[in-house]
Design a protein around this motif. Structure first.
Motif, PDB file in Angstrom:
ATOM      1  N   LEU A  86       0.855  -1.330  -0.061  1.00  0.00           N
ATOM      2  CA  LEU A  86       0.037   0.050  -0.179  1.00  0.00           C
ATOM      3  C   LEU A  86       0.880   1.327   0.160  1.00  0.00           C
ATOM      4  CD1 LEU A  86      -2.865  -0.886   2.575  1.00  0.00           C
ATOM      5  CD2 LEU A  86      -3.074  -0.547   0.107  1.00  0.00           C
ATOM      6  N   VAL A  87       2.090   1.360   0.844  1.00  0.00           N
ATOM      7  CA  VAL A  87       2.786   2.444   1.078  1.00  0.00           C
ATOM      8  C   VAL A  87       3.333   2.388  -0.345  1.00  0.00           C
ATOM      9  CG1 VAL A  87       4.813   3.275   2.170  1.00  0.00           C
ATOM     10  CG2 VAL A  87       3.044   2.302   3.468  1.00  0.00           C
ATOM     11  N   ALA A  88       4.123   1.404  -0.868  1.00  0.00           N
ATOM     12  CA  ALA A  88       4.890   1.561  -2.350  1.00  0.00           C
ATOM     13  C   ALA A  88       3.918   2.300  -3.354  1.00  0.00           C
ATOM     14  CB  ALA A  88       5.265   0.436  -2.680  1.00  0.00           C
ATOM     15  N   GLY A  89       2.484   1.723  -3.445  1.00  0.00           N
ATOM     16  CA  GLY A  89       1.673   2.227  -4.362  1.00  0.00           C
ATOM     17  C   GLY A  89       1.276   3.773  -4.199  1.00  0.00           C
ATOM     18  N   VAL A  90       1.328   4.138  -3.035  1.00  0.00           N
ATOM     19  CA  VAL A  90       0.894   5.664  -2.813  1.00  0.00           C
ATOM     20  C   VAL A  90       2.259   6.271  -3.308  1.00  0.00           C
ATOM     21  CG1 VAL A  90       0.816   7.459  -0.889  1.00  0.00           C
ATOM     22  CG2 VAL A  90      -0.553   5.346  -0.818  1.00  0.00           C
TER      23      VAL A  90
ATOM     24  N   LEU B 259       5.105   9.723  -7.164  1.00  0.00           N
ATOM     25  CA  LEU B 259       6.118   9.851  -7.914  1.00  0.00           C
ATOM     26  C   LEU B 259       5.777  10.227  -9.504  1.00  0.00           C
ATOM     27  CD1 LEU B 259       8.781   7.258  -7.131  1.00  0.00           C
ATOM     28  CD2 LEU B 259       9.068   9.634  -7.239  1.00  0.00           C
ATOM     29  N   VAL B 260       4.438   9.464  -9.881  1.00  0.00           N
ATOM     30  CA  VAL B 260       3.921   9.638 -11.276  1.00  0.00           C
ATOM     31  C   VAL B 260       3.186  11.242 -11.411  1.00  0.00           C
ATOM     32  CG1 VAL B 260       1.951   9.081 -12.965  1.00  0.00           C
ATOM     33  CG2 VAL B 260       3.417   7.326 -11.577  1.00  0.00           C
ATOM     34  N   ALA B 261       2.640  11.877 -10.179  1.00  0.00           N
ATOM     35  CA  ALA B 261       2.045  12.892 -10.144  1.00  0.00           C
ATOM     36  C   ALA B 261       3.256  14.202 -10.357  1.00  0.00           C
ATOM     37  CB  ALA B 261       1.347  13.139  -8.955  1.00  0.00           C
TER      38      ALA B 261
END
Lengths: 232, 157
Positions: free
Chosen positions: B35-39, B44-46
Motif C-alpha cells: 500500500l505504501v509503495a503504491g502511494v 512519483l507519477v504525479a
C-alpha cells in the motif's frame, strides 16, 4: 678620620697645614742630603770611626729632632689627603647629591641605548636555567595561584567566539564514523525487535495449534517438518 | 523469559513449517508495504506529470482500474520476492521463507502461480489453521511451504 656627625676642621685650615707640612718635609730632606754629601767627600781609613763634618758638629739631639720632624712631615701629605677625602665624603658629596635632580638625570639617560649594548644572548647563555628551575618549588607557586580568580577573568564567550568550530567539528566527524555507529545501533535495535516479534509469533503458533488440534481431537502433534511427502 | 529460552525456541523451529500467526503477521506487513509503495508510486507519477503541467495533482485512478493496478502491484511484489529468494519484506521481518515442499527454492513460474492464487483465492490461506502440516490451499495445490529461516540454514536442531 672624621665621624659622620663631626664636621671636622674647616677646609681652608686643612689646606694650610698640608702646605706647611710639605715645605717642612722638603727642608729636612735638603738638610739630610747636605749631611750625606759632606760625610762622603774624604774617605776614612777606618770606616768604624765616626766621621766629623761641620753639620755633625751641631748638637746631636737637635739634629735628630729635626730629622724626626722631617720624617713626620714627609708622612703628612698622605694623612692630609685622607682627611680631605673624609671631608669630601662626609659633606661635599652629600650636599652635591642633595642639589642634584636625579630624576632629571635619569630622564636624560637613553636606557634603550644601554639595553642595546647588553648582549642578552650571552647573559642567557651564562645562566644555568636547569639549576634555577631545580630550585623552584612548583607546588608552592601552584598553591598560591587562585584558579577561580583566574577563570573569573576569562571571558569564555569571547574565547569560544574565537574558536573556528567548523574545522574542529569536521575533524571530529572525520575521526568518528557516525554512519557506522548509527547503522550498528539501528541494526542491533531492529534485529532485537524482529527477534522478539518472531519468537512471540512462534509461541502464538504453538498455542493456537494446540487449541485447534484439541478441538479437532487429534491424537498426535502437527508434522511441520519438510520432507518429500505430499502435503495433506 | 531469558535469552537462552529464546534461542532454544528459535533453534527448534528452524526449517519447520510456520503457523498461521507468523505467516499472517508477515502477510500484513507485506500488504502495508505494498500500500505504501503504491502511494509512493502514485506520488512519483504525479510529480513527473507536474514537471510538464501547471500544478501538482495527485494521481487518481478510477475503478476498476485502481483495483487492477493494486492487484498487479501485489502480484508483482510477491512474485519478485518469492522468486528471488523466497522472501518478501514481511517474511524477511518474521524470519520466514517460501520454499517448495522438499525445501528447495521456488521456481519463478511456481512463485508467480502462488502469487496469482493468493490474489484470486485469498481465503485459501486460512487452511493453515486446520492443516496437520501448516499448509494453505495454495501450498497444497503447488506443493510449497513456508518455513522459519532466520538465515541459519545449517543450524543443528
Amino acid at each position: 678620620m672624621a665621624a659622620p656627625g663631626d664636621p671636622g676642621p674647616p677646609l681652608s685650615a686643612e689646606a694650610a697645614r698640608l702646605v706647611t707640612d710639605a715645605v717642612g718635609g722638603a727642608v729636612v730632606r735638603m738638610v739630610e742630603a747636605l749631611g750625606w754629601m759632606s760625610s762622603s767627600g774624604a774617605p776614612q781609613p777606618d770606616s768604624k770611626a765616626p766621621s766629623v763634618t761641620p753639620l755633625r758638629r751641631l748638637p746631636r739631639t737637635g739634629l735628630d729632632a729635626g730629622v724626626e720632624a722631617g720624617k713626620q712631615a714627609a708622612r703628612a701629605p698622605a694623612t692630609a689627603a685622607s682627611r680631605v677625602l673624609d671631608v669630601l665624603a662626609g659633606e661635599v658629596i652629600p650636599a652635591v647629591i642633595r642639589r642634584l635632580d636625579l630624576n632629571a638625570i635619569i630622564d636624560r639617560v637613553d636606557i634603550q641605548r644601554v639595553i642595546d649594548r647588553v648582549d642578552v644572548q650571552e647573559v642567557v647563555r651564562k645562566v644555568d636555567l636547569d639549576d634555577v628551575v631545580r630550585r623552584v618549588d612548583i607546588d608552592v607557586i601552584i598553591d598560591r595561584v587562585d584558579v577561580n580568580a583566574v577563570l573569573g577573568r576569562v571571558d569564555v564567550n569571547e574565547l569560544v567566539g574565537r574558536v573556528d568550530v567548523g574545522p574542529v567539528a569536521q575533524e571530529a566527524l572525520d575521526a568518528v564514523d557516525v554512519g557506522a555507529i548509527v547503522r550498528e545501533s539501528t541494526t542491533s535495535l531492529g534485529a532485537e525487535a524482529a527477534e522478539a516479534a518472531r519468537v512471540q509469533a512462534m509461541r502464538a503458533d504453538d498455542g493456537l495449534n494446540r487449541i485447534i488440534d484439541t478441538v479437532l481431537r487429534r491424537g498426535e502433534p502437527r508434522d511441520t517438518a519438510l520432507d518429500s511427502r505430499t502435503a495433506r | 523469559m531469558t535469552s537462552v529460552s529464546l534461542t532454544a525456541r528459535a533453534r527448534a523451529h528452524q526449517w519447520q513449517r510456520a503457523g498461521i500467526v507468523s505467516r499472517l503477521v508477515a502477510d500484513v506487513i507485506d500488504i502495508v508495504f505494498v500500500l505504501v509503495a503504491g502511494v509512493v508510486l502514485l506520488a512519483l507519477v504525479a510529480g513527473v506529470r507536474a514537471l510538464f503541467s501547471h500544478g501538482f495533482h495527485f494521481l487518481t485512478i478510477p475503478q476498476p482500474g485502481r483495483g487492477i493496478a493494486a492487484g498487479a502491484l501485489l502480484v508483482v511484489y510477491l512474485w519478485v520476492g518469492w522468486g528471488l529468494n523466497g522472501r518478501t519484506v514481511g517474511k524477511m521481518t518474521m524470519g520466514l521463507r517460501a520454499v517448495q515442499a522438499d525445501g528447495s527454492d521456488l521456481s519463478p513460474t511456481r512463485a508467480l502461480a502462488r502469487a496469482l492464487l493468493y490474489l484470486l483465492f485469498p481465503i485459501g490461506f486460512l487452511w493453515v489453521v486446520v492443516s496437520h502440516r501448516n499448509a494453505s490451499v495454495q501450498d497444497l495445490l503447488l506443493r510449497t511451504a513456508v518455513v522459519h529461516d532466520w538465515g541459519t540454514r545449517h543450524i543443528e536442531v
